[in-house]
Design a protein around this motif. Structure first.
Motif, short mmCIF file in Angstrom:
data_model
loop_
_atom_site.label_atom_id
_atom_site.label_comp_id
_atom_site.label_asym_id
_atom_site.label_seq_id
_atom_site.Cartn_x
_atom_site.Cartn_y
_atom_site.Cartn_z
N ARG A 198 -26.16 36.61 1.92
CA ARG A 198 -24.74 36.13 1.51
C ARG A 198 -24.73 36.26 0.15
O ARG A 198 -23.67 36.75 -0.30
CB ARG A 198 -24.69 34.75 2.10
CG ARG A 198 -24.35 34.52 3.67
CD ARG A 198 -24.05 33.28 3.92
NE ARG A 198 -24.14 33.05 5.63
CZ ARG A 198 -25.10 32.41 6.04
NH1 ARG A 198 -26.16 32.03 5.35
NH2 ARG A 198 -25.31 32.45 7.57
N HIS A 199 -25.70 35.89 -0.76
CA HIS A 199 -25.49 36.07 -2.03
C HIS A 199 -25.55 37.50 -2.48
O HIS A 199 -24.76 37.86 -3.40
CB HIS A 199 -26.64 35.42 -2.69
CG HIS A 199 -26.75 33.93 -2.77
ND1 HIS A 199 -25.84 33.26 -3.38
CD2 HIS A 199 -27.42 33.03 -2.09
CE1 HIS A 199 -26.00 31.89 -3.24
NE2 HIS A 199 -26.81 31.69 -2.55
N ASP B 253 -33.95 35.46 4.33
CA ASP B 253 -32.96 34.40 4.96
C ASP B 253 -31.59 34.64 4.84
O ASP B 253 -30.93 35.51 3.90
CB ASP B 253 -33.23 33.04 4.33
CG ASP B 253 -33.04 32.58 2.78
OD1 ASP B 253 -31.72 33.00 2.53
OD2 ASP B 253 -33.89 32.69 2.14
N PRO B 254 -30.67 34.20 5.72
CA PRO B 254 -29.19 34.51 5.76
C PRO B 254 -28.68 34.40 4.27
O PRO B 254 -27.73 35.21 3.84
CB PRO B 254 -28.86 33.68 6.69
CG PRO B 254 -29.72 33.32 7.81
CD PRO B 254 -31.14 33.32 6.82
N ASP B 255 -29.12 33.04 3.69
CA ASP B 255 -28.54 32.89 2.16
C ASP B 255 -28.74 33.91 1.23
O ASP B 255 -28.08 34.27 0.46
CB ASP B 255 -29.04 31.66 1.54
CG ASP B 255 -28.35 30.47 2.46
OD1 ASP B 255 -27.29 30.51 2.97
OD2 ASP B 255 -28.92 29.25 2.57
N THR B 256 -29.80 34.57 1.23
CA THR B 256 -30.11 35.83 0.38
C THR B 256 -29.40 36.85 0.57
O THR B 256 -28.69 37.46 -0.10
CB THR B 256 -31.48 36.34 0.55
OG1 THR B 256 -32.45 35.22 0.57
CG2 THR B 256 -31.62 37.40 -0.21
N GLU C 248 -21.80 38.74 -1.73
CA GLU C 248 -20.92 38.28 -2.58
C GLU C 248 -20.89 38.86 -3.93
O GLU C 248 -19.71 39.16 -4.47
CB GLU C 248 -21.28 36.71 -2.84
CG GLU C 248 -21.08 35.81 -1.74
CD GLU C 248 -21.40 34.27 -1.97
OE1 GLU C 248 -22.06 33.90 -2.93
OE2 GLU C 248 -21.42 33.52 -0.93
N VAL D 15 -23.41 37.91 8.22
CA VAL D 15 -22.36 37.72 7.10
C VAL D 15 -21.10 38.60 7.67
O VAL D 15 -20.93 39.90 8.07
CB VAL D 15 -22.64 38.42 5.51
CG1 VAL D 15 -21.49 38.25 4.78
CG2 VAL D 15 -23.88 37.98 5.01
N SER E 91 -32.70 41.51 8.70
CA SER E 91 -33.55 40.20 7.89
C SER E 91 -34.94 40.14 8.17
O SER E 91 -35.30 40.68 9.22
CB SER E 91 -32.89 39.00 7.75
OG SER E 91 -33.30 38.22 9.10
N TRP F 143 -31.03 39.60 -7.23
CA TRP F 143 -30.90 39.51 -5.76
C TRP F 143 -31.57 40.97 -5.41
O TRP F 143 -30.69 41.84 -4.99
CB TRP F 143 -29.58 39.12 -5.26
CG TRP F 143 -28.98 37.90 -5.60
CD1 TRP F 143 -28.06 37.64 -6.45
CD2 TRP F 143 -29.50 36.78 -4.91
NE1 TRP F 143 -28.05 36.31 -6.55
CE2 TRP F 143 -28.78 35.43 -5.59
CE3 TRP F 143 -30.38 36.39 -3.69
CZ2 TRP F 143 -29.11 34.35 -5.32
CZ3 TRP F 143 -30.82 35.08 -3.50
CH2 TRP F 143 -30.09 33.89 -4.33
#
Length: 471
Positions: free
Chosen positions: A435-436, A430-433, A439, A402, A392, A424
């Motif tokens: 993860r999305h 960032d980690p949330d990006t 997913e 993840v 990242s 996306w």
């Protein structure tokens, strides 16, 4: 990371012999169906001439082809193109002739024209039967399996599978954590290749279709650990015994699997893989043809803007975590190109050229990957391939951000994907990006359909217009 180095010499030798995947039975059946289609089309077309002695018009070939397509589709729907059925030549060719004769009756012809069809259909089906026989006799369509376990229990499972009608599973190796005293080095001619921890490395080196777990039912906790470890692999996972745990009470496998219990199945099966590959080849070919002016103009602009090569090749993770070389238009100064992607490209990045900013914004730099699609390294649609050492913008490895990240490699990566049309794309800041993205990738893998691929392809150009997230 190269997985071969952690394997024993014996496991490495077996894996090296399994580098090419076995043929999908559906692909053999499709080839035979194509031969039948050609034979039936020609037979119906010339049948018109013998019924009424005039030169058959060229337009009639389309009517004959449409009728032949309907006949082949009818046979396919009745299971006539299963390999075991195709091998029974007399019975299979009789069904083919009956369908062809029925089509002649629907067109108003008489019994006297039946030999015309036979002249075309019998040789076509004979060639098809030869192809099927070769594929089956040489084991080209066998499902390759490995087992976890050992000893008497594993031997029992092997014998049950061998006795199952139509068995097409061949076991190439056994993985077991137990010592030689409790788990022999060879079971019914199948060698032990290593411990359970070696399994993922082996499955990423060899082309394996199935994992069969033969551990005793009292080892349910261990079975759960194994399922978690192999969740990242594109394998069918089967349990050799019924379990008292409700989580393991899944539907039984096909009779050819000797009563094995289905725990996990690959995202795409034989027919689905063939259909997706057909879409890839046709779609990529058409796209390259239509976009050829953009290819030429982009190459010219890159050459005039800065010195260096026009194309840039970067190793990325492909199907089953294996590295593939992905092609892109060069968007950075030659001296600043980063094949390992250790530095994420950010907004205003000085490494990006003037032309590079524009082609990255509209994802034109990704267009050469259409040639990767034709080569079979990528698919038109799938999770986007990430660099081998992808991190990242905070220099965090994706695998550390993840859990189960590698599960996105259970299908071929794509030029575009579900995550991209849902916004996306671009920098992973960032980690949330991440993860999305993962997913969305897993949602695509778990819910794949050809209609979903077509929807993503249609939506991709519209999503590219905003240019958000691409620097």
């Amino acid at each position: 990371m190269d997985q071969v180095g952690v394997l024993s010499i014996g496991a490495h030798t077996v894996a090296r012999g399994l580098r090419r995947a076995s043929l999908a039975p559906g692909s053999i059946a499709a080839l035979v169906a194509m031969l039948d289609f050609v034979g039936m089309t020609l037979g119906l077309w010339f049948d018109g001439y013998f019924s009424a002695p005039v030169e058959p018009p060229a337009s009639a070939i389309w009517m004959s082809a449409a009728a032949a397509a309907g006949g082949v589709a009818l046979l396919w729907s009745t299971g006539a193109y299963r390999l075991d059925a195709l091998r029974r030549f007399r019975r299979s060719v009789l069904k083919l002739l009956i369908v062809g004769f029925a089509l002649t009756l629907l067109s108003g012809d008489t019994l006297a024209v039946t030999p015309v069809l036979a002249v075309f259909l019998v040789p076509a089906r004979a060639l098809g039967a030869v192809l099927v026989g070769v594929a089956l006799d040489f084991g080209l369509t066998e499902r390759r399996a490995v087992m976890i376990g050992g000893g008497f229990r594993t031997s029992e499972v092997m014998r049950a599978m061998a006795a199952a009608p139509g068995n097409d599973i061949r076991v190439f190796g056994i993985f077991d954590d137990r010592s030689d005293e409790r788990s022999p080095g060879v079971v019914d001619g199948v060698p032990r290749l290593g411990t359970v921890s070696d399994l993922v490395a082996f499955a990423r080196t060899a082309e394996i279709d199935m994992l069969i777990v033969t551990l005793p039912l009292t080892a349910e906790a261990r079975i759960r650990q194994i399922l978690k470890a192999v969740a990242v692999l594109p394998l069918d996972v089967r349990l050799a015994n019924f379990s008292n745990d409700p989580a393991f009470r899944r539907r039984a496998g096909a009779p050819a699997e000797g009563g094995l219990i289905e725990l996990v199945s690959r995202p795409l099966r034989d027919g689905e893989l063939a259909l997706k590959r057909l879409l890839d080849v046709v779609g990529a070919s058409v796209a390259i043809l239509l976009l050829s002016p953009i290819f030429i103009l982009t190459a010219l602009a890159i050459r005039l803007d800065s010195p260096g090569p026009i194309l840039f090749r970067q190793p990325r993770h492909g199907y089953n975590h294996k590295p593939v070389a992905v092609w892109k238009f060069r968007s950075m100064y030659a001296a600043d190109c980063d094949p390992t992607a250790r530095r994420i490209v950010t907004k205003g990045d000085p490494r990006v050229t003037r032309v590079g900013r524009h082609i990255r914004r509209w994802s034109i730099d990704e267009l050469p990957q259409l040639f990767n699609v034709l080569a079979g390294d990528l698919s038109l649609v799938g999770p986007r391939p990430h660099a081998l050492a992808a991190v990242s913008s905070r220099q965090e490895a994706f695998e550390e951000i993840v859990e189960g990240y590698a599960a996105r490699h259970k299908v071929r990566p794509g030029v575009t994907g579900w995550a991209q049309i849902n916004g996306w794309r671009g920098e992973i800041d960032d980690p949330d990006t991440l993860r999305h993205r993962v997913e969305h990738d897993l949602h695509y893998i778990e819910n794949w359909s050809i209609w979903m691929d077509l929807r993503i392809l249609v939506m991709t150009p519209f999503r590219l217009l905003d240019g958000n997230g691409a620097y």
